[in-house]
Design a protein around this motif. Structure first.
Motif, PDB file in Angstrom:
ATOM      1  N   GLU A  43      -0.442  15.919   0.045  1.00 17.28           N
ATOM      2  CA  GLU A  43       0.057  16.035   0.948  1.00 17.28           C
ATOM      3  C   GLU A  43      -0.340  15.695   2.245  1.00 17.28           C
ATOM      4  O   GLU A  43       0.272  15.258   3.554  1.00 17.28           O
ATOM      5  CB  GLU A  43       0.538  17.543   0.514  1.00 17.28           C
ATOM      6  CG  GLU A  43       0.697  17.826   0.265  1.00 17.28           C
ATOM      7  CD  GLU A  43       2.099  19.195  -0.544  1.00 17.28           C
ATOM      8  OE1 GLU A  43       0.462  19.896   0.069  1.00 17.28           O
ATOM      9  OE2 GLU A  43       2.401  19.384  -1.488  1.00 17.28           O
ATOM     10  N   LEU A  44      -1.500  15.823   2.239  1.00 19.79           N
ATOM     11  CA  LEU A  44      -3.011  15.278   3.568  1.00 19.79           C
ATOM     12  C   LEU A  44      -2.806  13.831   3.749  1.00 19.79           C
ATOM     13  O   LEU A  44      -2.474  13.284   5.277  1.00 19.79           O
ATOM     14  CB  LEU A  44      -4.436  16.308   3.524  1.00 19.79           C
ATOM     15  CG  LEU A  44      -4.179  17.632   3.059  1.00 19.79           C
ATOM     16  CD1 LEU A  44      -5.544  17.695   3.054  1.00 19.79           C
ATOM     17  CD2 LEU A  44      -4.221  18.022   4.722  1.00 19.79           C
ATOM     18  N   ALA A  45      -3.067  13.185   2.793  1.00 22.60           N
ATOM     19  CA  ALA A  45      -3.290  11.833   3.253  1.00 22.60           C
ATOM     20  C   ALA A  45      -1.843  11.543   3.765  1.00 22.60           C
ATOM     21  O   ALA A  45      -0.962  11.027   4.661  1.00 22.60           O
ATOM     22  CB  ALA A  45      -2.700  10.668   1.706  1.00 22.60           C
ATOM     23  N   VAL A  46      -0.322  11.439   2.614  1.00 23.14           N
ATOM     24  CA  VAL A  46       0.653  11.443   3.689  1.00 23.14           C
ATOM     25  C   VAL A  46       0.693  12.065   5.539  1.00 23.14           C
ATOM     26  O   VAL A  46       1.686  11.271   6.214  1.00 23.14           O
ATOM     27  CB  VAL A  46       2.580  11.822   3.536  1.00 23.14           C
ATOM     28  CG1 VAL A  46       3.508  11.868   3.569  1.00 23.14           C
ATOM     29  CG2 VAL A  46       2.301  11.895   1.334  1.00 23.14           C
ATOM     30  N   ALA A  99      -2.984   6.172  -5.992  1.00 22.15           N
ATOM     31  CA  ALA A  99      -2.537   5.524  -4.796  1.00 22.15           C
ATOM     32  C   ALA A  99      -1.117   4.856  -3.948  1.00 22.15           C
ATOM     33  O   ALA A  99       0.564   4.739  -4.845  1.00 22.15           O
ATOM     34  CB  ALA A  99      -3.367   4.452  -4.654  1.00 22.15           C
ATOM     35  N   VAL A 100      -1.046   4.618  -3.328  1.00 23.64           N
ATOM     36  CA  VAL A 100       0.689   4.505  -2.316  1.00 23.64           C
ATOM     37  C   VAL A 100       0.151   3.169  -1.870  1.00 23.64           C
ATOM     38  O   VAL A 100      -0.728   2.841  -0.980  1.00 23.64           O
ATOM     39  CB  VAL A 100       0.988   5.726  -0.979  1.00 23.64           C
ATOM     40  CG1 VAL A 100       1.946   5.623  -0.341  1.00 23.64           C
ATOM     41  CG2 VAL A 100       1.676   6.845  -2.426  1.00 23.64           C
ATOM     42  N   THR A 101       1.342   2.332  -1.142  1.00 24.47           N
ATOM     43  CA  THR A 101       1.230   1.128  -0.346  1.00 24.47           C
ATOM     44  C   THR A 101       2.276   1.342   0.547  1.00 24.47           C
ATOM     45  O   THR A 101       2.666   1.948   0.042  1.00 24.47           O
ATOM     46  CB  THR A 101       1.401  -0.267  -1.819  1.00 24.47           C
ATOM     47  OG1 THR A 101       2.551  -0.421  -2.284  1.00 24.47           O
ATOM     48  CG2 THR A 101       0.626  -0.453  -2.451  1.00 24.47           C
ATOM     49  N   ASP A 102       2.098   0.168   1.436  1.00 24.26           N
ATOM     50  CA  ASP A 102       2.587   0.621   2.603  1.00 24.26           C
ATOM     51  C   ASP A 102       3.450  -0.745   2.116  1.00 24.26           C
ATOM     52  O   ASP A 102       3.745  -1.687   1.315  1.00 24.26           O
ATOM     53  CB  ASP A 102       1.775  -0.498   3.244  1.00 24.26           C
ATOM     54  CG  ASP A 102       2.819  -0.515   5.346  1.00 24.26           C
ATOM     55  OD1 ASP A 102       3.482  -0.851   4.987  1.00 24.26           O
ATOM     56  OD2 ASP A 102       2.606   0.446   5.832  1.00 24.26           O
ATOM     57  N   PHE A 103       4.943   0.118   1.824  1.00 23.33           N
ATOM     58  CA  PHE A 103       6.251  -0.891   2.087  1.00 23.33           C
ATOM     59  C   PHE A 103       6.502  -2.414   2.583  1.00 23.33           C
ATOM     60  O   PHE A 103       7.116  -3.594   2.264  1.00 23.33           O
ATOM     61  CB  PHE A 103       7.449   0.356   2.068  1.00 23.33           C
ATOM     62  CG  PHE A 103       8.848  -0.611   1.673  1.00 23.33           C
ATOM     63  CD1 PHE A 103       9.153  -0.768   0.461  1.00 23.33           C
ATOM     64  CD2 PHE A 103       9.782  -0.841   2.967  1.00 23.33           C
ATOM     65  CE1 PHE A 103      10.293  -1.082   0.228  1.00 23.33           C
ATOM     66  CE2 PHE A 103      10.582  -1.442   2.426  1.00 23.33           C
ATOM     67  CZ  PHE A 103      11.322  -1.942   1.421  1.00 23.33           C
ATOM     68  N   GLU A 104       6.503  -2.174   4.370  1.00 22.97           N
ATOM     69  CA  GLU A 104       6.110  -3.363   4.726  1.00 22.97           C
ATOM     70  C   GLU A 104       5.598  -4.187   4.670  1.00 22.97           C
ATOM     71  O   GLU A 104       5.590  -5.686   4.515  1.00 22.97           O
ATOM     72  CB  GLU A 104       6.276  -3.660   6.440  1.00 22.97           C
ATOM     73  CG  GLU A 104       7.554  -2.319   6.914  1.00 22.97           C
ATOM     74  CD  GLU A 104       7.337  -1.808   8.320  1.00 22.97           C
ATOM     75  OE1 GLU A 104       6.562  -2.661   8.977  1.00 22.97           O
ATOM     76  OE2 GLU A 104       7.711  -1.240   9.125  1.00 22.97           O
ATOM     77  N   SER A 105       4.069  -4.246   4.247  1.00 20.01           N
ATOM     78  CA  SER A 105       3.353  -4.769   4.517  1.00 20.01           C
ATOM     79  C   SER A 105       2.954  -5.469   2.705  1.00 20.01           C
ATOM     80  O   SER A 105       2.054  -6.048   2.917  1.00 20.01           O
ATOM     81  CB  SER A 105       1.639  -4.377   5.271  1.00 20.01           C
ATOM     82  OG  SER A 105       0.826  -3.719   4.292  1.00 20.01           O
TER      83      SER A 105
END
Length: 324
Positions: free
Chosen positions: A101-104, A197-203
């Motif tokens: 939640e903090l990362a988001v 982990a979460v990836t950036d959708f655009e990059s």
């Protein structure tokens, strides 16, 4: 910083030793009466502080309350800045959940969430992770600029090695790793690591990683659920609280966040391989509801376990789990 926290830091630095009220007052530039009041507040908070006439105040060795002032004295010079990014709770649903939640919300690299216990701790495949008071449950937000690994799977191996080295340094035991992310002592699981982990959708690049670490510190064998008693252990199974959790948390943070230059991936996997407890052993591989027997042979440069099945075929395990 509040006076009682400043005093707690000084007492932590000399845990087990007596420090006079006059010395504490002089170092902090306050009155001896202010010192006395702060010590009384700390004692009300549960800290075991002995007050001895003509000797001063002493934080007892057995004190094991997790706190930022308790961790900060043991952080390396490079990691001192992360003390301001630390959040400590007596109870959380899950440190990983809070850290995500903090990362988001944009939390910086090195944000640390610690809890004394969890009500809904999780392991791989969303399995429950037993998380009573007496453990150390810690999650760290990692950003790409802080970890320059080409292969995201390196993070888990890096964390497993760091936790093993921290435990060995503070607790004088030698942990081993069960592929992919469990820490064992004397053949029983003592710690679990969960990397999300979460990836950036655009990059398409990595946006952030939350590294969750759950360590059984002083849980007695009979306190584990019946289905875990034969396979789980803790650092101090006699249940005594030896006052190591703050030091252990600091040492883990130092080893994960405190390097001058990012370790080479080849070096990480070499250390990881040396601690693996499965190489050369017969194992059961469990993947997609199927099982087969194999021999664990090696680990490749990406952390995949190389096994040889009963037909002699060499297989690289990218996912799944194993049982010895």
């Amino acid at each position: 910083m509040r006076t009682k926290n400043r005093i707690l830091e000084l007492l932590e630095q000399r845990r087990g030793e007596s420090i006079s009220g006059e010395q504490l007052a002089g170092q902090l530039g306050i009155s001896r009466n202010a010192v006395w009041k702060a010590v009384k507040e700390l004692q009300k908070d549960g800290y075991q502080i002995a007050a001895v006439t003509n000797r001063g105040y002493c934080l007892c060795e057995e004190n094991d309350i997790l706190s930022i002032p308790g961790i900060k004295p043991f952080l390396s010079e490079k990691c001192q800045r992360y003390a301001d990014r630390m959040q400590i709770y007596s109870l959380l649903e899950s440190t990983n959940k809070t850290a995500k939640e903090l990362a988001v919300a944009g939390a910086a690299h090195g944000t640390v969430v610690i809890s004394d216990c969890q009500t809904a701790g999780r392991g791989r495949y969303s399995r429950d992770f037993f998380s009573p008071s007496g453990g150390l449950y810690l999650s760290i937000v990692l950003r790409p600029e802080g970890l320059h690994f080409e292969n995201p799977t390196t993070v888990t191996a890096f964390a497993a090695v760091a936790v093993c080295e921290a435990i060995e340094s503070i607790c004088r035991v030698t942990p081993q790793i069960k592929w992919v992310n469990d820490i064992f002592i004397d053949g029983k699981k003592e710690c679990g690591i969960l990397t999300e982990a979460v990836t950036d959708f655009e990059s398409g690049g990595l946006d952030w990683v939350v590294l969750g670490i759950g360590i059984n510190v002083s849980i007695r064998p009979e306190e584990f659920p019946a289905n875990l008693q034969a396979m789980a252990t803790s650092l101090f199974p006699d249940g005594k609280m030896p006052g190591v959790r703050n030091k252990l948390a600091a040492e883990i943070i130092n080893r994960i966040l405190g390097f001058e230059t990012c370790p080479a991936e080849a070096e990480i996997f070499e250390k990881y391989k040396k601690r693996l407890m499965v190489l050369g052993k017969e194992i059961t591989v469990i993947q997609n509801q199927t099982q087969y027997q194999a021999t664990a042979v090696d680990v490749d440069a990406a952390g995949h376990l190389i096994v040889k099945n009963e037909g002699g075929e060499m297989i690289a395990l990218y996912s799944g789990e194993i049982r010895i």
